[in-house]
Write a protein that holds these residues in place. Sequence first.
Motif, PDB file in Angstrom:
ATOM      1  N   GLU A  30       0.842  -1.180   0.000  1.00  0.00           N
ATOM      2  CA  GLU A  30       0.000   0.000   0.000  1.00  0.00           C
ATOM      3  C   GLU A  30       0.886   1.241   0.000  1.00  0.00           C
ATOM      4  O   GLU A  30       2.046   1.206   0.396  1.00  0.00           O
ATOM      5  CB  GLU A  30      -0.929  -0.002   1.215  1.00  0.00           C
ATOM      6  CG  GLU A  30      -1.957  -1.130   1.183  1.00  0.00           C
ATOM      7  CD  GLU A  30      -2.964  -1.040   2.294  1.00  0.00           C
ATOM      8  OE1 GLU A  30      -2.882  -0.074   3.086  1.00  0.00           O
ATOM      9  OE2 GLU A  30      -3.842  -1.910   2.374  1.00  0.00           O
ATOM     10  N   GLY A  31       0.328   2.345  -0.425  1.00  0.00           N
ATOM     11  CA  GLY A  31       1.093   3.578  -0.485  1.00  0.00           C
ATOM     12  C   GLY A  31       0.616   4.426  -1.642  1.00  0.00           C
ATOM     13  O   GLY A  31      -0.174   3.983  -2.472  1.00  0.00           O
ATOM     14  N   ASP A  32       1.092   5.646  -1.676  1.00  0.00           N
ATOM     15  CA  ASP A  32       0.638   6.565  -2.703  1.00  0.00           C
ATOM     16  C   ASP A  32       1.008   6.063  -4.095  1.00  0.00           C
ATOM     17  O   ASP A  32       2.107   5.554  -4.322  1.00  0.00           O
ATOM     18  CB  ASP A  32       1.255   7.944  -2.482  1.00  0.00           C
ATOM     19  CG  ASP A  32       0.562   8.717  -1.371  1.00  0.00           C
ATOM     20  OD1 ASP A  32      -0.486   8.237  -0.891  1.00  0.00           O
ATOM     21  OD2 ASP A  32       1.062   9.781  -0.983  1.00  0.00           O
ATOM     22  N   ALA A 161      -7.471  11.181 -17.912  1.00  0.00           N
ATOM     23  CA  ALA A 161      -8.365  11.689 -16.876  1.00  0.00           C
ATOM     24  C   ALA A 161      -8.745  10.601 -15.873  1.00  0.00           C
ATOM     25  O   ALA A 161      -8.756  10.841 -14.658  1.00  0.00           O
ATOM     26  CB  ALA A 161      -9.617  12.287 -17.516  1.00  0.00           C
ATOM     27  N   VAL A 162      -9.046   9.408 -16.367  1.00  0.00           N
ATOM     28  CA  VAL A 162      -9.454   8.340 -15.451  1.00  0.00           C
ATOM     29  C   VAL A 162      -8.271   7.862 -14.624  1.00  0.00           C
ATOM     30  O   VAL A 162      -8.430   7.478 -13.454  1.00  0.00           O
ATOM     31  CB  VAL A 162     -10.124   7.170 -16.197  1.00  0.00           C
ATOM     32  CG1 VAL A 162      -9.110   6.293 -16.924  1.00  0.00           C
ATOM     33  CG2 VAL A 162     -10.956   6.333 -15.235  1.00  0.00           C
ATOM     34  N   LYS A 163      -7.067   7.899 -15.172  1.00  0.00           N
ATOM     35  CA  LYS A 163      -5.881   7.537 -14.401  1.00  0.00           C
ATOM     36  C   LYS A 163      -5.687   8.502 -13.232  1.00  0.00           C
ATOM     37  O   LYS A 163      -5.444   8.084 -12.094  1.00  0.00           O
ATOM     38  CB  LYS A 163      -4.644   7.536 -15.301  1.00  0.00           C
ATOM     39  CG  LYS A 163      -4.535   6.333 -16.225  1.00  0.00           C
ATOM     40  CD  LYS A 163      -3.586   6.585 -17.377  1.00  0.00           C
ATOM     41  CE  LYS A 163      -2.167   6.711 -16.922  1.00  0.00           C
ATOM     42  NZ  LYS A 163      -1.628   5.381 -16.523  1.00  0.00           N
ATOM     43  N   ARG A 164      -5.774   9.779 -13.511  1.00  0.00           N
ATOM     44  CA  ARG A 164      -5.574  10.769 -12.448  1.00  0.00           C
ATOM     45  C   ARG A 164      -6.660  10.657 -11.377  1.00  0.00           C
ATOM     46  O   ARG A 164      -6.362  10.686 -10.175  1.00  0.00           O
ATOM     47  CB  ARG A 164      -5.560  12.180 -13.039  1.00  0.00           C
ATOM     48  CG  ARG A 164      -4.324  12.477 -13.908  1.00  0.00           C
ATOM     49  CD  ARG A 164      -4.296  13.938 -14.294  1.00  0.00           C
ATOM     50  NE  ARG A 164      -3.073  14.306 -15.005  1.00  0.00           N
ATOM     51  CZ  ARG A 164      -2.997  14.540 -16.301  1.00  0.00           C
ATOM     52  NH1 ARG A 164      -4.080  14.436 -17.058  1.00  0.00           N
ATOM     53  NH2 ARG A 164      -1.846  14.873 -16.858  1.00  0.00           N
ATOM     54  N   ALA A 165      -7.909  10.511 -11.797  1.00  0.00           N
ATOM     55  CA  ALA A 165      -9.007  10.417 -10.830  1.00  0.00           C
ATOM     56  C   ALA A 165      -8.910   9.135 -10.008  1.00  0.00           C
ATOM     57  O   ALA A 165      -9.128   9.153  -8.787  1.00  0.00           O
ATOM     58  CB  ALA A 165     -10.349  10.477 -11.566  1.00  0.00           C
ATOM     59  N   SER A 166      -8.566   8.026 -10.658  1.00  0.00           N
ATOM     60  CA  SER A 166      -8.466   6.748  -9.949  1.00  0.00           C
ATOM     61  C   SER A 166      -7.324   6.769  -8.944  1.00  0.00           C
ATOM     62  O   SER A 166      -7.449   6.233  -7.832  1.00  0.00           O
ATOM     63  CB  SER A 166      -8.267   5.608 -10.947  1.00  0.00           C
ATOM     64  OG  SER A 166      -9.385   5.484 -11.804  1.00  0.00           O
ATOM     65  N   ASN A 171      -5.446   6.784  -3.517  1.00  0.00           N
ATOM     66  CA  ASN A 171      -4.538   7.328  -2.514  1.00  0.00           C
ATOM     67  C   ASN A 171      -5.286   7.830  -1.290  1.00  0.00           C
ATOM     68  O   ASN A 171      -4.832   7.662  -0.156  1.00  0.00           O
ATOM     69  CB  ASN A 171      -3.701   8.454  -3.114  1.00  0.00           C
ATOM     70  CG  ASN A 171      -2.653   7.942  -4.081  1.00  0.00           C
ATOM     71  OD1 ASN A 171      -2.262   6.781  -4.032  1.00  0.00           O
ATOM     72  ND2 ASN A 171      -2.199   8.805  -4.986  1.00  0.00           N
ATOM     73  N   SER A 172      -6.451   8.439  -1.505  1.00  0.00           N
ATOM     74  CA  SER A 172      -7.219   8.975  -0.371  1.00  0.00           C
ATOM     75  C   SER A 172      -7.752   7.867   0.526  1.00  0.00           C
ATOM     76  O   SER A 172      -8.038   8.100   1.701  1.00  0.00           O
ATOM     77  CB  SER A 172      -8.376   9.835  -0.879  1.00  0.00           C
ATOM     78  OG  SER A 172      -9.380   9.047  -1.496  1.00  0.00           O
ATOM     79  N   ARG A 173      -7.853   6.643  -0.020  1.00  0.00           N
ATOM     80  CA  ARG A 173      -8.375   5.509   0.741  1.00  0.00           C
ATOM     81  C   ARG A 173      -7.282   4.509   1.130  1.00  0.00           C
ATOM     82  O   ARG A 173      -7.588   3.456   1.688  1.00  0.00           O
ATOM     83  CB  ARG A 173      -9.465   4.801  -0.071  1.00  0.00           C
ATOM     84  CG  ARG A 173     -10.733   5.636  -0.244  1.00  0.00           C
ATOM     85  CD  ARG A 173     -11.653   5.071  -1.309  1.00  0.00           C
ATOM     86  NE  ARG A 173     -12.934   5.743  -1.353  1.00  0.00           N
ATOM     87  CZ  ARG A 173     -13.131   6.923  -1.939  1.00  0.00           C
ATOM     88  NH1 ARG A 173     -12.113   7.545  -2.520  1.00  0.00           N
ATOM     89  NH2 ARG A 173     -14.315   7.486  -1.936  1.00  0.00           N
ATOM     90  N   GLY A 174      -6.045   4.825   0.805  1.00  0.00           N
ATOM     91  CA  GLY A 174      -4.949   3.926   1.141  1.00  0.00           C
ATOM     92  C   GLY A 174      -5.018   2.602   0.420  1.00  0.00           C
ATOM     93  O   GLY A 174      -4.634   1.557   0.965  1.00  0.00           O
ATOM     94  N   MET A 178      -3.509  -2.747  -7.218  1.00  0.00           N
ATOM     95  CA  MET A 178      -4.544  -3.594  -7.809  1.00  0.00           C
ATOM     96  C   MET A 178      -5.922  -2.951  -7.676  1.00  0.00           C
ATOM     97  O   MET A 178      -6.742  -3.032  -8.592  1.00  0.00           O
ATOM     98  CB  MET A 178      -4.525  -4.975  -7.163  1.00  0.00           C
ATOM     99  CG  MET A 178      -3.281  -5.780  -7.507  1.00  0.00           C
ATOM    100  SD  MET A 178      -3.276  -7.438  -6.809  1.00  0.00           S
ATOM    101  CE  MET A 178      -4.558  -8.201  -7.804  1.00  0.00           C
ATOM    102  N   GLN A 179      -6.173  -2.300  -6.554  1.00  0.00           N
ATOM    103  CA  GLN A 179      -7.451  -1.606  -6.395  1.00  0.00           C
ATOM    104  C   GLN A 179      -7.529  -0.377  -7.305  1.00  0.00           C
ATOM    105  O   GLN A 179      -8.587  -0.070  -7.853  1.00  0.00           O
ATOM    106  CB  GLN A 179      -7.636  -1.219  -4.926  1.00  0.00           C
ATOM    107  CG  GLN A 179      -7.886  -2.417  -4.022  1.00  0.00           C
ATOM    108  CD  GLN A 179      -7.785  -2.071  -2.549  1.00  0.00           C
ATOM    109  OE1 GLN A 179      -6.766  -1.540  -2.087  1.00  0.00           O
ATOM    110  NE2 GLN A 179      -8.842  -2.358  -1.798  1.00  0.00           N
ATOM    111  N   TYR A 180      -6.402   0.296  -7.475  1.00  0.00           N
ATOM    112  CA  TYR A 180      -6.346   1.406  -8.432  1.00  0.00           C
ATOM    113  C   TYR A 180      -6.665   0.906  -9.837  1.00  0.00           C
ATOM    114  O   TYR A 180      -7.455   1.521 -10.573  1.00  0.00           O
ATOM    115  CB  TYR A 180      -4.952   2.041  -8.374  1.00  0.00           C
ATOM    116  CG  TYR A 180      -4.521   2.775  -9.613  1.00  0.00           C
ATOM    117  CD1 TYR A 180      -5.028   4.030  -9.923  1.00  0.00           C
ATOM    118  CD2 TYR A 180      -3.572   2.208 -10.473  1.00  0.00           C
ATOM    119  CE1 TYR A 180      -4.615   4.707 -11.066  1.00  0.00           C
ATOM    120  CE2 TYR A 180      -3.155   2.883 -11.603  1.00  0.00           C
ATOM    121  CZ  TYR A 180      -3.678   4.129 -11.903  1.00  0.00           C
ATOM    122  OH  TYR A 180      -3.267   4.797 -13.029  1.00  0.00           O
ATOM    123  N   ASN A 181      -6.093  -0.235 -10.210  1.00  0.00           N
ATOM    124  CA  ASN A 181      -6.368  -0.800 -11.537  1.00  0.00           C
ATOM    125  C   ASN A 181      -7.848  -1.142 -11.697  1.00  0.00           C
ATOM    126  O   ASN A 181      -8.424  -0.954 -12.777  1.00  0.00           O
ATOM    127  CB  ASN A 181      -5.509  -2.040 -11.760  1.00  0.00           C
ATOM    128  CG  ASN A 181      -4.048  -1.704 -11.969  1.00  0.00           C
ATOM    129  OD1 ASN A 181      -3.707  -0.581 -12.355  1.00  0.00           O
ATOM    130  ND2 ASN A 181      -3.178  -2.662 -11.706  1.00  0.00           N
TER     131      ASN A 181
END
Length: 203
Positions: A30-32, A161-166, A171-174, A178-181
């Motif tokens: 986990e991490g930014d 845009a979706v990369k930046r938003a995701s 990051n805000s949820r830690g 894989m969850q970002y993907n």
Amino acid sequence: MPTSHEITSFSDAPAPPGETPWVAGYETREGDIEIAEPDPSWPASYERVAEIVRSALGARVLQLEHVGSTSVPGLPAKPIIDVDLIVADPADEAGWLPPLRDVGFIHTVREPWWQEHRCLKLPDPQANLHVWGPSAAEPWKHRIFRDHLRRDEADRLLYAAVKRASAADANSRGETVMQYNARKQAVIREIYTRAFSAAGLPV
């Protein structure tokens, strides 16, 4: 070579019961999640990785491709070079893995149930080396997606845009990478549909 159906199909099946893709305790951290602005040095970084791989494996390299977001000019990306390596038999790790370990690659993922996929990380330059066999469909997907984004500005901007938003949401949820993907998946598959159609593949 995979069939057109194999190239245009997606599988969300989890690992078989009792199996894990992680090698020797390696697991997601986990991490930014950093989404960097487009960097014109990324192609040169790929060439450095490619030279390391080719020097280590010689004729065992059947194909090597720069894929992922760092391979698309103008696209923001995690500053990690993604590379697809095709070898004759990914399951024959004794034939290709030791030379890569000797030059600094770290084996992190083994997924024989998913197109015999393996993944290794290189610390410098930072890279993910995805290892596949000649019949794997995933490298075809990666090249079609890459080439479509290089041509199609609207989908390139949509994906940025979706990369930046995701990344911001993850990051805000830690969350993990894989969850970002997973947050990007719906838009990625929407873009894939247009990429497959543009390439003349049935969708």
